[in-house]
Design an enzyme around this catalytic site. Structure first.
Site, PDB file in Angstrom:
ATOM      1  N   LYS A 131      17.948  45.597  -5.160  1.00 47.10           N
ATOM      2  CA  LYS A 131      17.371  44.256  -5.239  1.00 47.10           C
ATOM      3  C   LYS A 131      16.268  44.197  -4.192  1.00 47.10           C
ATOM      4  O   LYS A 131      16.143  45.111  -3.373  1.00 47.10           O
ATOM      5  CB  LYS A 131      18.428  43.196  -4.937  1.00 47.10           C
ATOM      6  CG  LYS A 131      19.265  43.501  -3.673  1.00 47.10           C
ATOM      7  CD  LYS A 131      20.393  42.499  -3.447  1.00 47.10           C
ATOM      8  CE  LYS A 131      21.573  42.666  -4.370  1.00 47.10           C
ATOM      9  NZ  LYS A 131      21.678  41.613  -5.356  1.00 47.10           N
ATOM     10  N   ARG A 132      15.466  43.137  -4.191  1.00 49.42           N
ATOM     11  CA  ARG A 132      14.459  43.013  -3.151  1.00 49.42           C
ATOM     12  C   ARG A 132      15.118  43.064  -1.780  1.00 49.42           C
ATOM     13  O   ARG A 132      16.257  42.652  -1.593  1.00 49.42           O
ATOM     14  CB  ARG A 132      13.683  41.698  -3.325  1.00 49.42           C
ATOM     15  CG  ARG A 132      12.673  41.739  -4.447  1.00 49.42           C
ATOM     16  CD  ARG A 132      11.620  42.808  -4.201  1.00 49.42           C
ATOM     17  NE  ARG A 132      10.714  42.390  -3.165  1.00 49.42           N
ATOM     18  CZ  ARG A 132       9.426  42.098  -3.339  1.00 49.42           C
ATOM     19  NH1 ARG A 132       8.890  42.202  -4.541  1.00 49.42           N
ATOM     20  NH2 ARG A 132       8.678  41.724  -2.339  1.00 49.42           N
TER      21      ARG A 132
ATOM     22  N   LYS B 269      24.024  42.666 -14.632  1.00 54.81           N
ATOM     23  CA  LYS B 269      23.687  43.961 -15.231  1.00 54.81           C
ATOM     24  C   LYS B 269      24.710  45.019 -14.834  1.00 54.81           C
ATOM     25  O   LYS B 269      25.145  45.826 -15.666  1.00 54.81           O
ATOM     26  CB  LYS B 269      22.303  44.431 -14.764  1.00 54.81           C
ATOM     27  CG  LYS B 269      21.145  43.528 -15.134  1.00 54.81           C
ATOM     28  CD  LYS B 269      19.880  43.960 -14.370  1.00 54.81           C
ATOM     29  CE  LYS B 269      18.841  42.874 -14.369  1.00 54.81           C
ATOM     30  NZ  LYS B 269      17.777  43.120 -13.360  1.00 54.81           N
TER      31      LYS B 269
END
Ligand SMILES: *Cc1c(COP(=O)(O)O)cnc(C)c1O
Length: 832
Positions: free
Chosen positions: A563-564, A675
């Site tokens: 993720k960021r 996801k």
């Protein structure tokens, strides 16, 4: 004319006829006729391009038919999804799957010696977004087309998308993402739909022919907006919707006066300034930096999109603007497109001559706003001075909107000056600012959060005063992901196993995965399920070996945080736990822990110093751990550079553990969590964002929850009771970890490098609170929960049962469900 139609039909037939021979013929045709290459002198890129073009051929007729159908009906309501970001990724495989052409095309090109996977890898990601917000927009487009809603995405065709991340000596370095340099086979330029966008200038009043006082915006500096369309294909339903992205183009190639006077370079300046608008995506995620070019981008695409929407409306309904909200809804993806509210007002008032009441009624029945974050540093506020210079007429309109609104509020809540101050569009103070969130709430008929917890926080905290005025405006739409990309495409083996077991209805109705629960006691099925995960891990290990020269043990637990990079997402908590395990193993090398591979993927905003420092720390810890022969049989740490959609598709199918460990109350929803669970990873997470709802669905015993709740975090901050320094003093393990970071254990050649991390946790830096993100408060709980994961993974049968139950029970997190909720509750639109 008749004969021309016949010819067109014939050519369409030959173009789109199925079968191996036709595919091969079209492929050669594109190679020869479109690209001017023969098979021998063509590069792999040419081959990819020819393949993409033959797929596009099969899209275009569906596209024309879909659009013709929308125009032929006047009882449909169009949905416009306005977003600064669309994080699309690659399209070749996705389009083939949605067209159900995968097997046929694969076979056809294999026969001529080509490999679909290899060619697919040549396609650059369309990286027109930063992270979750942009990927959500892309998943939504897929679901809107698949469900058959008349939807359009509008955004910016950035010439450079999110930067390419390379790691040099452990540090992030950014390279430009030149994704269009070899051409983009999917887009179609629509010069005929070019519009003009105006900036700067001044306003003046005048009296029109009917004696009415009117206003106009004059002496503007203008830029052209040229649309590029990308078809968005529904799964197996012959629908092709449109994503329309605007590119900025100067009105004049050069300034004639300067050119004549020999100032050749100067004569090109204005062109460069104009075209800078769509040059590059701002690389900040959940962070606002009030730059003039950014607000120009926002107004540029909003103005172009509204002109397009109104042209389309007028072609069908003329000037009957009272019909506008029945025929159109505009969803604002965060406040980035909020200028659409005053822009629609300006068009209706100044150009269409409507009165204020009518214009405001239409406007507030057209817009719906999605909030994506509660973090104060992410809230857009534009300086009034800058706003007035760039968009003088819009500022006047916003003043009027605000004055009328505040009048109403004073009537509703007499004497409540605090409320007036909070809900005003303007923030007073040294520098007066326009609050885009308040404008969005006031100008929209719907305001939604993106998970239940997030929406509750909006109602109770961030927008409390608005909620008291308009409780009915607020609603929740928990985010979702498209299973076409995030299971069918990225995990073909698992998809096949699922389809063999329960049929393929899950592709269009993800909740059908429930039927997998019948297999949780089935040992042979669980063994196959395990083997697929293992094969996916081997495949990822091969990628890591080839690209990073690190060898991974596929029998180790693949523990993934992708993720960021953001302090609130707490990659640092993950690193502290790795250091903790390292210390345990150093003290006792024979310690019985199951081998674990910690996998990170994360881009940091180029100006976010702390985030970049944490990337360097991850890489420094990785170096020490991976090189230590006493440790590296049991621990590995890998930072995979340039995390993007295509890498996500490789990493997610191989994950055993999904790290969703944000400080409770900070992550609005998360979609990476969905996801990973859908692909059979078990979540370790806080009760934040959609984790709360994932826990309810999969069951408490199938998820690893730890740490403070949002309410507890809030109370501790409120009461100022939290003191990380006390924890540092009393907790020996934590003290050791922080001291190692502080004293340069992982970076002896520059021992001071990580001091700021230590400082920020214990004392706070740059005006921040000490340990702003509560790492030390949650560390013990996190570490203990990780230990449970270690224990459970050794129980292979139990682990796989829980993993399968995750797959079976997260069907609700399909973006199809999310989009149906938007359509039924907010948009009030139907499928065509
Ligand atoms: C899904 C996705 C995200 C969002 O991940 P979160 O864990 O929800 O922040 C970000 N980037 C990419 C490339 C993604 O595919």
């Amino acid at each position: 004319m008749k004969s021309l139609v016949k010819v067109m039909e014939l050519s369409e037939k030959s173009r789109t006829a199925s079968g191996t021979r036709e595919v091969q013929r079209n492929f050669i045709e594109h190679l020869n006729l479109t690209l001017g290459k023969d098979v021998k002198n063509s590069t792999n890129w040419d081959k990819f391009y020819a393949l993409a073009l033959l797929v596009k051929d099969r899209v275009v007729e569906r596209w024309l038919r879909t659009q013709k159908k929308y125009y032929s009906k006047d009882d449909i309501k169009r949905v416009y999804y306005l977003s600064m970001e669309f994080l699309i990724g690659r399209l070749l495989y996705n389009n083939l799957l949605n067209l159900k052409l995968e097997d046929e095309v694969k076979k056809a090109i294999e026969e001529i010696g080509l490999n679909l996977d290899d060619l697919s890898e040549l396609e650059p990601d369309a990286g027109l977004g930063n992270g979750g917000l942009g990927r959500l927009a892309a998943c939504f487009l897929d679901s809107i087309a698949t469900l058959g809603y008349p939807g359009y995405g509008y955004g910016i065709r950035y010439e450079y998308g999110i930067f390419k991340q390379v790691i040099e000596n452990g540090f992030q370095k950014e390279l430009p993402d030149d994704w269009l340099k070899n051409g983009n086979p999917w887009e179609i330029e629509r010069k005929d739909r070019t519009v003009k966008v105006r900036f700067y200038g001044r306003t003046e009043s005048y009296t029109d022919d009917n004696g009415n006082l009117r206003f106009r915006w004059v002496d503007t500096t203008d830029v052209l907006a040229v649309p590029y369309d990308t078809p968005v294909i529904g799964y197996g339903n012959n629908v092709a919707n449109t994503l329309r992205l605007w590119s900025a183009k100067a009105i004049h190639e050069f300034d004639f006066d300067n050119f004549q006077r020999g100032n050749y370079v100067k004569s090109m300046e204005a062109k460069a300034i104009a075209e800078a608008i769509s040059k590059v995506l701002y690389p900040n995620d959940a962070f606002y930096a009030g730059r003039e070019l950014r607000i120009k981008q926002e107004y540029f695409f909003v103005s172009a999109s509204l002109q397009d929407i109104i042209r389309r409306f007028k072609a069908q309904f003329g000037n009957r603007f009272y019909l506008f909200p029945q025929k159109n809804v505009i969803q604002l993806n965060d406040t980035h497109p909020a200028l659409a509210i005053p822009e629609l007002m300006r068009i209706l008032l100044d150009e269409e001559g409507l009165g204020w009441e009518k214009a405001w009624d239409i406007t507030t029945k057209t817009f719906a706003y999605t909030n994506h974050t509660v973090m104060p540093e992410a809230l857009e506020k534009w300086e009034v001075q800058l706003f007035e210079k760039l968009l003088p007429r819009h500022l006047e309109i916003i003043y009027e909107i605000n004055a009328r609104f505040l009048n109403k509020v004073s009537e509703m809540f007499p004497g409540d000056l605090n409320k007036i101050r909070n809900v005003s569009i303007f923030e007073e103070g040294n520098i007066k600012q326009v609050r885009m969130a308040n404008l969005s709430v006031i100008g929209s008929y719907s305001v939604n959060g993106v998970s239940r917890l997030h929406t509750d926080i909006l109602k109770e905290k961030v927008f409390k005063d608005f909620y008291e005025i308009w409780p009915e405006k607020f609603n929740n739409k928990t985010n979702g992901i498209t299973q076409r990309r995030w299971l069918l495409q990225c995990n073909p083996e698992l998809s096949k196993l699922i389809t063999e077991a329960i049929g393929d209805s899950w592709i269009l109705d993800l909740e059908r995965l429930k039927d997998l629960e019948n297999f949780v006691e089935d040992k042979t099925f669980l063994e196959k399920f395990y083997e697929i995960k293992h094969a996916n891990k081997k495949k990822l290990a091969k990628y890591v070996e080839e690209h990073l020269d690190i060898s991974l043990d596929p029998y180790s637990i693949f523990d993934v945080q992708i993720k960021r990079l953001h302090e609130y997402k707490r990659q640092l908590l993950n690193v502290m736990h790795i250091i903790y395990l390292y210390n345990l193993l150093k003290e006792n090398p024979s310690l019985d822990i199951h081998p674990r591979t910690f996998i990170f993927g994360a881009k940091a905003a180029p100006g976010y110093k702390m985030a970049k420092l944490i990337i360097k720390l991850i890489n420094s810890v990785a170096d020490v751990v991976n090189k230590d022969p006493l440790i590296n049989k049991k621990l590995k740490v890998v930072f995979i550079p340039n995390y993007n959609v295509s890498l996500a598709e490789k990493i997610i199918p191989a994950a055993n553990v999904s790290e969703q460990i944000s400080t409770a109350g900070k992550e609005a929803s998360g979609t990476g969590n969905m996801k990973l669970a859908l692909n059979g990873a078990l979540t370790i997470g806080t009760l934040d964002g959609a984790n709360v709802e994932i826990k309810e669905r999969v069951g408490d015993e199938n998820i690893f929850i730890f740490g403070l709740t949002a309410e507890q975090v809030y109370r501790m901050k409120e009461s100022q009771l939290y003191n990380p320094y006390d924890i540092y003093n009393s907790n020996e393990q934590i003290r050791k970890i922080l001291n190692m970071i502080n004293e340069g254990y992982f970076n002896p050649e520059n021992p001071d490098l990580f001091k700021d991390i230590f400082q920020s946790i214990l004392f706070g830096i740059n005006g921040g609170q000490p340990d702003e993100y509560m790492l030390l408060a949650d560390f013990d709980s996190y570490k203990n929960t990780q230990k449970k994961i270690d224990a459970l993974y050794r129980e292979k049968y139990e682990w796989n049962k829980k993993a399968l139950l995750n797959v079976a029970r997260v069907g609700v997190f399909s973006s199809d469900r999310t989009i149906k909720e938007y359509a039924e509750n907010i948009w009030k639109t139907k499928t065509v």
